[in-house]
Design a protein around this motif. Structure first.
Motif, PDB file in Angstrom:
ATOM      1  N   ASP A  45     -24.975   4.999  -1.073  1.00 35.70           N
ATOM      2  CA  ASP A  45     -25.596   5.440  -2.339  1.00 35.70           C
ATOM      3  C   ASP A  45     -24.678   5.069  -3.514  1.00 35.70           C
ATOM      4  OD1 ASP A  45     -27.702   8.125  -1.575  1.00 35.70           O
ATOM      5  OD2 ASP A  45     -26.315   7.342  -0.083  1.00 35.70           O
ATOM      6  N   GLU A  68     -28.155   8.515 -10.480  1.00 35.78           N
ATOM      7  CA  GLU A  68     -28.003   9.800  -9.797  1.00 35.78           C
ATOM      8  C   GLU A  68     -26.551  10.118  -9.454  1.00 35.78           C
ATOM      9  OE1 GLU A  68     -30.186  10.578  -6.134  1.00 35.78           O
ATOM     10  OE2 GLU A  68     -29.465  12.641  -6.268  1.00 35.78           O
ATOM     11  N   GLU A  69     -25.802   9.101  -9.021  1.00 30.25           N
ATOM     12  CA  GLU A  69     -24.452   9.396  -8.519  1.00 30.25           C
ATOM     13  C   GLU A  69     -23.405   9.496  -9.629  1.00 30.25           C
ATOM     14  OE1 GLU A  69     -24.811  10.572  -5.816  1.00 30.25           O
ATOM     15  OE2 GLU A  69     -26.615   9.571  -5.096  1.00 30.25           O
ATOM     16  N   ASP A  86     -32.128   5.429  -9.097  1.00 30.96           N
ATOM     17  CA  ASP A  86     -31.814   6.186  -7.882  1.00 30.96           C
ATOM     18  C   ASP A  86     -31.479   5.143  -6.811  1.00 30.96           C
ATOM     19  OD1 ASP A  86     -31.552   7.861  -5.770  1.00 30.96           O
ATOM     20  OD2 ASP A  86     -33.331   9.060  -6.234  1.00 30.96           O
ATOM     21  N   ILE A  88     -30.519   5.283  -3.712  1.00 26.64           N
ATOM     22  CA  ILE A  88     -31.263   5.539  -2.476  1.00 26.64           C
ATOM     23  C   ILE A  88     -32.020   6.843  -2.686  1.00 26.64           C
ATOM     24  CG2 ILE A  88     -31.166   6.072  -0.008  1.00 26.64           C
ATOM     25  CD1 ILE A  88     -28.796   4.296   0.282  1.00 26.64           C
ATOM     26  N   ASP A  89     -33.342   6.767  -2.723  1.00 27.41           N
ATOM     27  CA  ASP A  89     -34.155   7.975  -2.806  1.00 27.41           C
ATOM     28  C   ASP A  89     -34.640   8.292  -1.394  1.00 27.41           C
ATOM     29  OD1 ASP A  89     -35.678  10.056  -4.308  1.00 27.41           O
ATOM     30  OD2 ASP A  89     -37.317   9.032  -3.284  1.00 27.41           O
ATOM     31  N   THR A  91     -32.151  10.036   0.789  1.00 26.19           N
ATOM     32  CA  THR A  91     -30.880   9.822   1.494  1.00 26.19           C
ATOM     33  C   THR A  91     -30.867  10.482   2.877  1.00 26.19           C
ATOM     34  OG1 THR A  91     -29.668   9.569  -0.554  1.00 26.19           O
ATOM     35  CG2 THR A  91     -28.376  10.228   1.341  1.00 26.19           C
TER      36      THR A  91
HETATM   37 CA    CA Z   1     -30.640   9.414  -4.363  1.00 21.63          CA
END
Ligand code: CA
Ligand code: IPD
Ligand code: CA
Length: 265
Positions: A45, A68-69, A86, A88-89, A91
């Protein structure tokens, strides 16, 4: 603004990100938890978000990024061009299943959605829309949404919202889940939104999502005539957490008026 060129770059980068994610399947993931034991993040991610940020900053240094991160900018407004990412949506699915997850990128100008890209890496399916130019799945036009009734609809929603929970009165959601033809729960807001876009499900409802979860999906669904709001029927807030209700136009109205109107959201 040259949206075609931004779009071409975004497409190329999301495909490259997909290749990186696919090659990570062979390696051991480094898994950490965030706000609670079920809120997971992996090294992938983080790497994918940093990959996008490096690419965007290299070509479009004036653009802003909400990721996101947390490697992007801290935004207090949506002024200018903003990428909502995002990496990885889904996770949890990525870790447990190596499928049912997606990369999601929305590009907005002054708060208006211009480009939406959602890449289902495991199926190599790229959903894509530029505002005003239609929505596509792997380059093939997606037909406009058709109206459905609740009785003939499949609803995507998490089981949490129909059992006692500390966020909403679950009794409001029970009649809707009961009246629908069926309910599904995929664990990835981005894919659940493109399933609405392609008519694989007819509506998606979630009580608590972040802007990067719904930014790309909103562009794609709206391009096909679908409606995207929060559960109060208001436009989504792209700077904070919000609920999401999205469906074809007729179904959206019925869910809002006949089922959700008494909710204390
Ligand atoms: Ca995510
Ligand atoms: C999550 C997924 C999930 C939704 C959560 C999101 P993540 O995203 O979209 O379906 O119910 O609220 O946070 O954390 O896997 O990117
Ligand atoms: Ca997400």
């Amino acid at each position: 603004m040259n949206w075609e060129s931004i779009d071409a770059h975004a497409k190329q980068w999301i495909k490259e990100a997909g290749d990186k994610i696919r090659s990570s399947f062979e390696k051991t993931l480094n898994i950490e938890t965030k706000s609670n034991p079920n809120d997971l993040v992996t090294n992938i991610d983080k790497e994918i978000e940093q990959f996008f940020i490096g690419k965007i900053r290299g070509v479009y240094p004036q653009h802003k990024i909400m990721g996101e991160e947390g490697f992007g900018d801290e935004l207090k407004s949506l002024e200018g061009i903003v990428w909502l990412i995002d990496p990885i949506d889904g996770t949890m699915n990525f870790i447990h299943q190596q499928r049912n997850f997606a990369v999601s990128i929305g590009v907005y100008e002054n708060g208006i959605g211009k480009i939406g890209l959602i890449y289902d890496v495991a199926h190599d399916e790229l959903y894509h829309a530029i505002s005003g130019e239609g929505a596509y799945l792997n380059g093939k036009p997606i037909p406009l949404l058709e109206e459905t009734t609740v009785k003939e609809s499949i609803l995507a929603l998490n089981a949490t919202w129909v059992m006692e929970n500390h966020r909403i009165d679950h009794n409001i959601m029970i009649p809707l889940a009961r009246d629908a033809r069926g309910t599904r729960s995929y664990g990835t807001a981005a894919l659940e939104m493109v399933f609405v876009a392609t008519g694989r499900v007819d509506a998606y409802i979630s009580m608590r999502l972040s802007p990067w979860d719904f930014a790309a999906g909103a562009v794609i669904i709206q391009e096909l005539g679908g409606i995207v709001t929060n559960v109060r029927g208001e436009p989504l807030d792209f700077l904070t957490l919000d609920s999401v209700l999205t469906a074809n136009r007729g179904l959206h109205q019925v869910i809002l008026k006949d089922y959700l109107k008494d909710g204390k959201w």
